[in-house]
Scaffold this active site. Sequence first.
Site, short mmCIF file in Angstrom:
data_model
loop_
_atom_site.label_atom_id
_atom_site.label_comp_id
_atom_site.label_asym_id
_atom_site.label_seq_id
_atom_site.Cartn_x
_atom_site.Cartn_y
_atom_site.Cartn_z
N GLY A 199 -24.46 -23.92 -8.08
CA GLY A 199 -22.90 -23.87 -8.39
C GLY A 199 -22.60 -24.65 -9.76
N SER A 215 -22.06 -23.65 -12.52
CA SER A 215 -21.46 -23.24 -13.86
C SER A 215 -19.97 -23.51 -14.10
CB SER A 215 -21.45 -21.49 -13.82
OG SER A 215 -20.53 -21.29 -12.68
N ARG A 216 -19.39 -24.11 -13.20
CA ARG A 216 -18.00 -24.75 -13.39
C ARG A 216 -17.76 -25.95 -12.74
NH1 ARG A 216 -14.59 -19.28 -12.00
NH2 ARG A 216 -16.26 -19.26 -10.27
N SER A 260 -17.92 -26.08 7.85
CA SER A 260 -19.03 -26.02 6.80
C SER A 260 -19.67 -27.22 6.42
CB SER A 260 -19.04 -24.98 5.71
OG SER A 260 -17.99 -25.58 5.02
N LYS A 261 -18.64 -27.95 5.95
CA LYS A 261 -18.94 -29.41 5.25
C LYS A 261 -19.26 -30.38 6.29
CE LYS A 261 -18.06 -28.02 0.82
NZ LYS A 261 -19.29 -27.95 -0.12
N ASN A 302 -26.72 -30.41 -4.21
CA ASN A 302 -26.25 -29.00 -3.58
C ASN A 302 -24.79 -29.16 -3.72
OD1 ASN A 302 -28.63 -27.47 -2.12
ND2 ASN A 302 -28.98 -29.45 -1.28
N SER A 331 -16.72 -32.59 1.18
CA SER A 331 -15.55 -32.92 1.03
C SER A 331 -14.84 -33.72 2.03
CB SER A 331 -14.75 -31.18 1.30
OG SER A 331 -13.52 -31.30 0.97
N TYR A 339 -13.96 -24.35 6.24
CA TYR A 339 -14.49 -25.12 5.17
C TYR A 339 -14.76 -26.55 5.75
CZ TYR A 339 -14.62 -27.20 0.40
OH TYR A 339 -15.04 -27.75 -0.66
#
Length: 242
Positions: A8, A10-11, A156-157, A87, A140, A153
């Site tokens: 991830g 790119s931004r 997942s975190k 990651n 997060s 979310y």
Amino acid sequence: MNYALVTGGSRGIGRAVCTQLAGMGYFVLINYQSNDEEAEKTLQLVRDQGGDGELLKFDITDAAAAFATLSAWMEGHAGAYIEVLINNAGIRKDNLMLWMTGEEWTRVLDTSLNGFFHVTQPLLKNMLVKRFGRIVNIVSLSGIKGTAGQTNYSASKGGIIAATKALAQEVAKKNVTVNAIAPGFIRTDMTEDMNEAEWKKVIPAGRFGEPEEVAALVGFLVSPAAGYITGEVISINGGLYT
């Protein structure tokens, strides 16, 4: 040459991490899924730091694509290995659990949890053989305290936090560290839909964080100075939750 891979990249936080690592002398492998233009911008910023890198375009939720891309890279760089892995890739599909679709649940978990496995597992062997590696997982605040509307979310975190602690114990004797960084509200495109003026009122620091602040912490954790830190989750949230 020392190689680092940022998923991830790119931004947002990923881009800031790429430029941080370039400034530390790493050749940066910038993973991204689809936005060629933004990925090229990141590569240019890496070069502006006096470093260099290359783009690795693949969807980390696709196990076959991840394995094929990483295997091809390793075959093309005999004797080299990726010693630093960040990651960072993640997506939000916020909704109350009552209204959440299966796709909203699955896609978020696929990206964070399965993506973590698909990228980390193929790179571990070389880190262990070479007896040096640094893995940093960007998690997060939601993975620590939970956030309403983000059950997917947060799950997942939270899963990556648990995986961080477990993997750290598996690889510590080989001088491979595994840590997680838990950002709060950082000014990126992922938070641009949030009312910053309102949220600043509840953040003790009185502001959103900057991607470069997270990247600086990544830089420390991958450095030799952090060799005795592993299995940790470090918050960077302006005092919002401690």
